[in-house]
Enzyme design. Structure first.
Site, mmCIF file in Angstrom:
data_model
loop_
_atom_site.group_PDB
_atom_site.id
_atom_site.type_symbol
_atom_site.label_atom_id
_atom_site.label_comp_id
_atom_site.label_asym_id
_atom_site.label_seq_id
_atom_site.Cartn_x
_atom_site.Cartn_y
_atom_site.Cartn_z
ATOM 1 N N HIS A 256 0.838 -1.201 0.000
ATOM 2 C CA HIS A 256 0.000 0.000 0.000
ATOM 3 C C HIS A 256 0.878 1.258 0.000
ATOM 4 O O HIS A 256 0.701 2.154 -0.820
ATOM 5 C CB HIS A 256 -0.902 -0.027 1.241
ATOM 6 C CG HIS A 256 -1.763 1.165 1.406
ATOM 7 N ND1 HIS A 256 -3.083 1.179 1.015
ATOM 8 C CD2 HIS A 256 -1.511 2.403 1.913
ATOM 9 C CE1 HIS A 256 -3.601 2.371 1.280
ATOM 10 N NE2 HIS A 256 -2.665 3.131 1.830
ATOM 11 N N GLU A 257 1.837 1.298 0.923
ATOM 12 C CA GLU A 257 2.727 2.462 1.002
ATOM 13 C C GLU A 257 3.625 2.565 -0.227
ATOM 14 O O GLU A 257 3.949 3.665 -0.669
ATOM 15 C CB GLU A 257 3.554 2.423 2.286
ATOM 16 C CG GLU A 257 2.736 2.581 3.560
ATOM 17 C CD GLU A 257 1.893 3.843 3.590
ATOM 18 O OE1 GLU A 257 2.325 4.890 3.072
ATOM 19 O OE2 GLU A 257 0.780 3.792 4.155
ATOM 20 N N HIS B 34 1.840 4.521 -2.864
ATOM 21 C CA HIS B 34 1.996 5.966 -2.672
ATOM 22 C C HIS B 34 3.395 6.427 -3.085
ATOM 23 O O HIS B 34 3.555 7.443 -3.771
ATOM 24 C CB HIS B 34 1.776 6.337 -1.201
ATOM 25 C CG HIS B 34 0.379 6.170 -0.709
ATOM 26 N ND1 HIS B 34 -0.699 6.768 -1.308
ATOM 27 C CD2 HIS B 34 -0.113 5.462 0.345
ATOM 28 C CE1 HIS B 34 -1.804 6.462 -0.634
ATOM 29 N NE2 HIS B 34 -1.471 5.664 0.361
#
Length: 197
Positions: free
Chosen positions: A48-49, A52
């Site tokens: 998920h990170e 980003h």
């Protein structure tokens, strides 16, 4: 994922874990046989990170660092892009989880299906319209654009308050019936909503 204000020039990427992060990690490992599900959530959160991070890099935005805490992760990115860029940054993490879920759902075996489910849960949770979650940032950006500034911010706050209130209300009912999980989640969302101001 939250973006940070402009840092001083020349600052390097830093990775920091708060004491609360280590306490939560230790509790998860001690209370789960084989710690398989915790590991899957950890891998999904890293992906998920990375969603980003890779989006920020593709947009040429400097990334200051990553802080891991008891309530999640915060990727610190320099601001300075358009609202569509900010929206892409906010949705990149949940998008990475949904892409992983799609890929893993095609894998044979229980582990592939379980990892797909973990990614879907993480994406849906992060898309809740409550700051500082990604969904809260996305709703703020969209409503701010739609209602031109302050009216959009007020509408986004109302959506966040309704979401928190609904989660706490439903959580109280479920807690009365013996399951406090949703109440704890609702309280956590409310604290995040207050902190996200």
């Amino acid at each position: 994922m939250r973006t940070a204000a402009r840092p001083r020039a020349g600052r390097r990427f830093t990775l920091r874990a708060t004491p609360g992060f280590w306490v939560v990690l230790a509790l998860l490992v001690m209370t789960e046989e084989g710690y398989g599900l915790s590991l899957l959530f950890f891998v999904a959160a890293v992906c998920h990170e990375l969603g980003h991070l890779l989006t920020a890099r593709a947009m040429g935005l400097p990334v200051e660092g990553l802080t891991l805490s008891a309530v999640g992760a915060e990727l610190r990115i320099r601001r300075g892009c358009s609202w569509t860029g900010e929206l892409a940054l906010a949705l990149a993490g949940p998008g990475a989880n949904l892409l992983l879920a799609l890929g893993c759902s095609r894998l044979a075996g229980e582990m592939g299906q379980l990892f797909a489910g973990v990614n879907i849960v993480l994406a849906c949770f992060n898309l809740l319209p409550v700051p500082p979650l990604d969904g809260g940032q996305a709703v703020r950006l969209l409503l701010g654009r739609l209602f031109h500034g302050r009216g959009g911010w007020r509408a986004a706050r109302a959506v966040a308050d309704l979401t928190c209130g609904g989660a706490v209300g439903a959580g109280l009912w479920l807690a009365w019936r013996g399951n406090p999980a949703l109440l704890l989640l609702g309280l956590w969302l409310t604290m995040g909503r207050i902190r996200g101001e």
